[in-house]
Design a protein around this motif. Structure first.
Motif: not given
Lengths: 260, 232, 289
Positions: C149-150, C156-157, C205-210
């Motif tokens: 998340s961090i 995302i911001i 952003a989430l797809s990067r995190a994945v």
């Protein structure tokens, strides 16, 4: 010193009184020590060349200048005997009672119904919303054209219709005064004429202050006209006098088109 | 059409028309009463006519203000503009008709002091034609009737001719009988006033033609031939 | 204007050459991707049996499956979304609508922009120190989600700020003019209009995190587990880690199942990106005209 002629208030208290209003951005003064009286149920026009401060002055009347960073307002605006700029006055409440219509029609990206209902809803309206929407649309001379498609998007309307929708939206919160910042400058001549006719109808129930860069429009539509130049009030009086026999030379130069 | 667009402006124009019609009605009435005063040897008519003339003058001032305001504030174009300009001129003409009617009443009062002059059919005919010219001119204005207006202009010559023959007749009478000089001079004055009223009626008709067609027929200009050009 | 046939011809050739160069550059990327894809598909397609999805890892490639890492990835995805979304959107709203225009706000803004470019392993170290050790959350799903998340917060911001900024001033003025408070303007006008942009940014952003591996390894995600997470404090593994593990085994068969796992991961990523694009297109029709 400005020339201010007698303003007939017909024995009724004025809708607004501005005293020594000054608006500065840093060191430049957009509005410089302007005082004038807006009589109730009349149309007052603010005219003057570009940059003379008429829109800034208009925004003083409903504290919209608060939203502009760097704008400092001094002076008083009296509404029902109370100074709108007193520290204990809530600008949100001011804006409910003094509404504003903007230059470019700016309906919300919602349905026609929801556009009009937005204002009452956020102000906690509890009564017959359908009736209020209908009344507002009728007052804005738009009901007949849209009564069968209140759920459709506001963006499907033409420019002139959108502006009348914005007027209806403003009327829906039942303000006492309606401020109009060049309401027809983005519209074609026919739509403009309908807005002018509408203003004439509205002044029976509301007080209207209109900013316009088109002085013929000011001549057609208003009862009183104020001429501003570089932030100063030059002259303020009945419209027919301002356009047929003004006192100040600068006023005469402006209305005869010989300015600059 | 007083609905929809520019209703306020249309209402103001209607007011101007109404005021002008009121002036016209007064003027016609004044001319009728003035000539009746001559025939009936009515010395009291002058006071009445003076009063009516004041009303006509007030209406002229009102119309001046109204027209100026409309011109300054409403940017009238085309027919509206011609209407307002014609109104100024017609109201001016009607005001002078009023003045001439007052003069007729004055002449009537003076003539009543003397024994009746023998019948002057010319004067009566002049009066009849003048009254009909005025009535028709005002009717042409009300109905925007160009052909009627043109007819009125055509009759002006008759009135001029009648005045000239009346002049000759009266000169003859005055040379035959010195006691006839005073009333005859008054009769002459009356005929001059009548002729002026006829001229003014012609002016009004010319204004009507200008108002309706945009063409001017003053000072001898003639109406150009357009196909089906006469507007309602 | 005199015509110089020589210069005209040179101009036409220059134009054509430039076009060819751009086309070639585009093709390089596409061709490389195609080669990779074809290679992976050829390797792994045969392994995409139903058992592949329901079995755990094993020493025997023919019995190995991606159940654990798949569930781990989904858990991490869900938790990260739940944590990162409100925090980022809240920060974006504050920065755009409420923060005063002073030097402090500017400093914060610059810092956030810089954080977006920090290598992800640094976040892994941060996560290890703060969540695993100091907060005592151990090497659990929640630690992983908090760390990621961090990681994606700045992204995302920034995307949300852009979306909020794109809402025209005229709409806000209209709402203020009707007597709305700042919160009412934000809630009823700004956010609904900015939401598509915010969602698109969040999904990207989430797809990067994945696909992140390094930070999760740092906080201690395991590689060989035979269970799926059942609670927040459970240990876990994710697809990229499992793939890495299989690829480093000597046997060829492991390479095949690694390719199959890659295909699953790619499918997940493509689905998320497609969703972002569809969202953006659908709502762009409702933009202010």
């Amino acid at each position: 010193m400005p020339t201010v002629h007698d303003i007939e208030t017909g024995g009724r208290p004025p809708a607004l009184e501005a005293h020594n209003l000054t608006v500065s951005y840093g060191t430049t003064k957009a509005v410089d020590d302007v005082s004038l009286v807006v009589p109730a149920n009349k149309v007052v026009a603010l005219i003057g060349p570009s940059g003379c401060g008429k829109s800034t002055l208009l925004r003083c009347f409903n504290r919209m200048n608060d939203l502009i960073p760097g704008a400092q307002v001094s002076g008083e605006v009296d509404f029902h005997g109370q100074n709108l700029y007193a520290p204990d006055v809530d600008p949100v409440e001011v804006r409910r009672r003094i509404g504003m219509v903007f230059q470019k029609p700016n309906p919300f990206p919602k349905s026609i119904y929801d556009n009009i209902a937005f204002g009452p809803r956020i102000n906690g309206f509890q009564g017959d919303l359908d009736g209020l929407v209908e009344t507002s649309l009728k007052q804005a001379a738009l009901w007949q054209e849209v009564s069968d498609r209140l759920g459709s998007s506001a963006y499907d309307l033409s420019g002139g219709q959108q502006q009348r929708l914005c007027i209806a939206r403003t009327l829906a919160v039942t303000p006492e005064i309606v401020l109009m910042d060049e309401p027809a400058s983005a519209l074609d001549p026919i739509a403009t004429q309908r807005i002018e006719d509408l203003i004439f109808e509205l002044k029976q129930d509301y007080t209207i202050v209109i900013v316009t860069h088109n002085m013929q429009q000011a001549a057609r539509v208003s009862d009183y006209t104020a001429f501003l130049y570089m932030g100063h009030l030059v002259e303020y009086g009945p419209t027919d006098m301002m356009f047929t026999n003004p006192t100040e030379e600068r006023t005469e130069a402006y209305v005869t088109g010989r300015f600059g | 059409m007083n609905t929809g667009v520019r209703r306020h402006f249309n209402e103001e124009l209607d007011e101007v028309q109404a005021n002008l019609m009121a002036m016209a009605g007064l003027a016609e009435d004044m001319v009728a009463r003035a000539f009746d005063a001559i025939q009936l040897r009515d010395r009291g008519a002058l006071a009445v006519l003076r009063d009516m003339d004041r009303q006509v003058d007030d209406l002229e001032l009102t119309l001046d203000e109204q027209v100026m305001e409309l011109l300054a504030l409403q940017q009238p174009m085309a027919r509206d503009l011609r209407f307002l300009l014609s109104t100024l001129k017609i109201s001016n003409d009607l005001e002078r008709v009023g003045d001439h009617a007052v003069n007729l009443a004055r002449a009537a009062r003076k003539m009543a002091k003397y024994p009746l002059l023998q019948d002057m059919p010319e004067l009566e005919e002049m009066a009849a034609i003048t009254r009909s010219m005025l009535r028709d001119a005002l009717s042409a204005f009300t109905n925007r009737d160009v052909s009627l207006a043109l007819e009125v202009c055509a009759r002006d010559d008759e009135v001029d001719n009648l005045r000239r023959s009346l002049f000759r007749i009266l000169v003859t009478r005055m040379s035959e009988d010195p006691r006839a000089i005073s009333p005859a001079l008054e009769a002459l004055r009356a005929s001059q006033n009548l002729e002026r009223i006829a001229d003014l009626s012609t002016n009004v008709s010319e204004e009507v033609v200008f108002l309706t067609t945009g063409e001017t027929i003053k000072h001898g200009a003639s109406l150009p031939d357009h196909e089906g050009s006469e507007d309602g | 204007m005199s015509t110089d046939p020589g210069r005209d011809r040179r101009r036409k050739w220059a134009g054509a050459a430039f076009w060819a160069l751009c086309w070639a550059a585009t093709m390089v990327g596409i061709v490389a991707l195609m080669i990779l894809l074809v290679d992976i598909i050829m390797d792994g397609a045969s392994q995409l049996r139903p058992e592949f999805f329901t079995s755990f890892a094993s020493r025997f490639p023919e019995r190995a499956g991606i159940l654990a890492p798949l569930m781990g990835t989904l858990w991490i995805l869900g938790l990260t979304a739940l944590i990162a979304f409100p925090v980022s959107v809240g920060a974006a709203i504050y920065l755009e609508e409420y923060a005063p225009q002073n030097w402090l706000t500017r400093v914060i803004q610059v810092n956030i922009a810089n954080l977006a470019g920090v290598p992800s392993i640094v976040y892994g170290i941060l996560g290890l120190a703060v969540f695993v050790r100091w907060m005592g959350l151990e090497r659990s799903v929640i630690s992983g989600a908090l760390t990621l998340s961090i990681l994606i917060l700045p992204v995302i911001i920034l995307a949300s700020q852009e979306a909020i900024r794109a809402v025209p001033l005229s709409l806000r003025q209209a709402a203020y003019g009707l007597g709305a408070t700042r919160w009412q303007v934000t809630r009823h006008q700004v956010l609904p209009m900015a939401l598509p942009g915010i969602l698109t940014g969040t999904i990207l952003a989430l797809s990067r995190a994945v696909g992140e591996t390094a930070p999760l390894i740092m906080i201690g995600a395991l590689t060989f587990i035979a269970f799926t997470p059942q609670g927040l404090m459970d240990e876990f593994t994710v697809l990229p880690i499992q793939i890495y593990n299989w690829v480093s085994r000597p046997q060829d068969e492991f390479r095949q199942i690694a390719a199959a796992a890659i295909l699953v991961l790619l499918t997940l990523l493509l689905t998320m990106n497609a969703a972002a694009i569809i969202l953006r297109n659908r709502f762009s029709r409702m933009r202010v005209r």
